[in-house]
Every structure is written in C-alpha cells, then in structure tokens.
Design an enzyme around this catalytic site. Structure first.
Site, PDB file in Angstrom:
ATOM      1  N   SER A 285     -18.072   3.777  22.575  1.00  0.00           N
ATOM      2  CA  SER A 285     -17.817   4.116  20.771  1.00  0.00           C
ATOM      3  C   SER A 285     -18.760   3.714  19.403  1.00  0.00           C
ATOM      4  O   SER A 285     -18.387   2.716  19.492  1.00  0.00           O
ATOM      5  CB  SER A 285     -16.480   5.211  20.592  1.00  0.00           C
ATOM      6  OG  SER A 285     -17.113   6.236  19.361  1.00  0.00           O
TER       7      SER A 285
ATOM      8  N   LYS B 155     -11.732  17.292  23.800  1.00  0.00           N
ATOM      9  CA  LYS B 155     -11.880  18.175  23.233  1.00  0.00           C
ATOM     10  C   LYS B 155     -10.780  19.909  23.320  1.00  0.00           C
ATOM     11  O   LYS B 155     -12.296  20.609  22.347  1.00  0.00           O
ATOM     12  CB  LYS B 155     -13.864  18.261  23.224  1.00  0.00           C
ATOM     13  CG  LYS B 155     -14.393  17.235  23.100  1.00  0.00           C
ATOM     14  CD  LYS B 155     -15.788  17.627  22.402  1.00  0.00           C
ATOM     15  CE  LYS B 155     -16.476  16.088  22.402  1.00  0.00           C
ATOM     16  NZ  LYS B 155     -18.209  16.107  22.262  1.00  0.00           N
TER      17      LYS B 155
ATOM     18  N   ASP C 253     -20.818  19.197  16.600  1.00  0.00           N
ATOM     19  CA  ASP C 253     -21.098  18.992  16.499  1.00  0.00           C
ATOM     20  C   ASP C 253     -21.786  20.406  17.011  1.00  0.00           C
ATOM     21  O   ASP C 253     -24.085  20.002  17.545  1.00  0.00           O
ATOM     22  CB  ASP C 253     -21.037  18.809  18.695  1.00  0.00           C
ATOM     23  CG  ASP C 253     -20.460  17.429  18.703  1.00  0.00           C
ATOM     24  OD1 ASP C 253     -20.518  16.668  18.682  1.00  0.00           O
ATOM     25  OD2 ASP C 253     -19.324  17.559  19.970  1.00  0.00           O
TER      26      ASP C 253
ATOM     27  N   GLY D 197     -28.052  20.870  32.386  1.00  0.00           N
ATOM     28  CA  GLY D 197     -27.214  21.156  32.441  1.00  0.00           C
ATOM     29  C   GLY D 197     -25.887  21.842  32.045  1.00  0.00           C
ATOM     30  O   GLY D 197     -26.382  22.960  31.192  1.00  0.00           O
TER      31      GLY D 197
ATOM     32  N   GLY E 173     -22.222  21.197  30.848  1.00  0.00           N
ATOM     33  CA  GLY E 173     -20.560  20.578  30.873  1.00  0.00           C
ATOM     34  C   GLY E 173     -20.673  21.189  29.268  1.00  0.00           C
ATOM     35  O   GLY E 173     -20.887  22.348  28.840  1.00  0.00           O
TER      36      GLY E 173
END
Length: 278
Positions: free
Chosen positions: A20, A71, A108, A131, A133
C-alpha cells in the site's frame, strides 16, 4: 516550553497490505499541512480480525483507510454510512468522531470523478467497464455522475453480469453486459474504465484502435500496464491507478483531519517517488 501536540493516529487496513502507498500519501499530506503529532500506519488485518482491531481503537484514533477485503466487512461495525458508501455497499474511509461514533464513507467514487475531471473528462456520451468486482461498482457510481448514455460492462460469468445489471439499476445507470470474449469491443468507447487485476487486459493491447478515447486503468503497480502503454502509444488519454489513489486519499485526509484543502501536489510527488523507488 510549549506542550507537544496531541498524537492523532490513522492507518490503512487490509490483507495483503505491504504494497500500500497510502502511508506515503497521508504522511506527505501531514508534513505539508504542518500537522505535527499526526501518524499514519499500515496494519495487516483480515475479515476475521477486523472486529477486534476496531474495538481496540482508543480516543487518539482519527480515522481508517480500508482496502480489500474489508470494504464491505467494516459496514456492520459502523454507526453511520454516507449516501455514497451506502449506494455501492463499500466503505474505504472511516472517520472516528470525538464522541466515539464510527462514520463510514467512500472516497473512491468522488476520487474517480476528480481524477477524470483533472484530465478534462467531465461528461461522456457512453462508457465501457472491464471487470465486475468492487471497483467496478464504484466505477458505475462515478459514471452515474458523468455519463449521459449506456455503459457496457464486459464480464467473465453470467453471475457477474447479473450483478452489474443490478448495480446499474440501483445506481440509475443504463448497463448492458457482454461476455469477456468480446472485450476488444470495449476499446471503441469514448471512456474505458479497466477494473481488472494485473495481466487481465494484456491481451487487449493489440486491439487498441487508431484513435482511442480515454482509458482509466485502476492499476498502479506494475505501471504502465500493457493496455495503458499501447493506448498512450496511439495518442489516447491515459489515467492510472495512482491518480485514483491520490484523489481518494486527498478526500480521506480532509475528512480525517477536518482540514482542507489537502496538498494534492505534494501527495502526488511523494507517490511518484515511492513508485519509482520500487
């Protein structure tokens, strides 16, 4: 002799977490903002260990950043959710209020919007998402704010396709799904958001059109991805995962410290230097 400033703590949690860049970004912000006494750590925490970690936080804690797989796991441990976090059922930011309440938010989604706005992308007639996800749902939430037309999601299974259509209904975005075998068609969209793991889009690099639009690839390490390199080679606009990471971190710093604006320039410089050193 003046008293030392009170210690205020924040950290990023996840598993795996060693990669990270969040500590680099947040610490750079604290330095630039003159926030003496503020610290930002990194803790390896999985879903099983999350409740105990959160229960052990003292009054010196100001906030948490959350990455996968936490999350959604954090939500039952919170007292309040922002509308944005509730809309995607994902929390990447927890602000620990002085009265002990735990407030969950999602930076986000606005981070995606801000990263696009910085490159001049404020409205698009349509988009494609690669994608399905958790990041893809955040991408749909961001597109709900800037996309005037249909979003096509390219996915690997009927179950994922159904999930994306459900997210579209919840977020009021017109979502059409296609099988991943047709993902090369996504590259003709005016905006393509790639939310897949490293290597997943490499085979698409050869299919980049002669005059591509904008690619937002959420990866930042390794960078550039094969798709991003081919895209920029054709003259298309490329936005990378570091842009998203920085913009969402700016919003986290502001929420946790109660001070704005956070220093975007210094945070970006620190992030670029850290990546270059890897």
């Amino acid at each position: 002799m003046p008293a030392a400033p009170p210690v205020r703590r924040a950290a990023v949690l996840g598993s795996p977490i060693a990669h990270s860049l969040s500590p680099v970004l947040h610490r750079a912000a604290y330095r630039a903002m003159g926030l003496a006494g503020w610290t930002y750590g990194r803790f390896e925490v999985d879903e099983e260990g999350l409740p105990a970690f959160v229960a052990g936080l003292g009054p010196d804690w100001a906030g948490l950043s959350l990455t996968m797989p936490l999350k959604r796991a954090i939500i039952p441990l919170l007292d309040e959710l922002s509308a944005t976090a509730a809309s995607v059922e994902a929390v990447n930011t927890v602000v620990l209020a002085p009265d002990g309440r735990r407030l969950g938010d999602n930076t986000d989604v606005p981070g995606l919007v801000e990263a696009l706005r910085e490159r001049g992308v404020t409205r698009v007639p349509g988009a494609a998402v690669l994608g399905a996800g958790a990041t893809a749902s955040s991408a749909l939430a961001a597109l709900a704010r800037i996309c005037d037309g249909e979003v096509t999601a390219y996915v690997r299974s009927p179950a994922r396709a159904a999930e994306m259509r459900t997210w579209g209904e919840r977020l009021k975005v017109a979502v059409r799904t296609e099988d991943w075998s047709l993902a090369h068609r996504a590259l003709d969209a005016p905006l393509v958001i790639a939310t897949t793991p490293a290597g997943a889009t490499d085979a698409l690099a050869a299919a980049v059109p002669a005059a591509p639009g904008t690619l937002f690839d959420v990866l930042y390490d390794p960078w550039p991805t094969a798709l991003a390199a081919a895209w920029s080679g054709r003259g298309g606009e490329v936005i990378g995962g570091l842009d998203l990471l920085i913009h969402q971190a700016v919003l986290q710093v502001e929420a946790m410290t109660g001070t704005a604006p956070a220093p975007l320039k210094e945070m970006r410089e620190a992030g670029l230097a850290a990546l270059a050193a890897r």
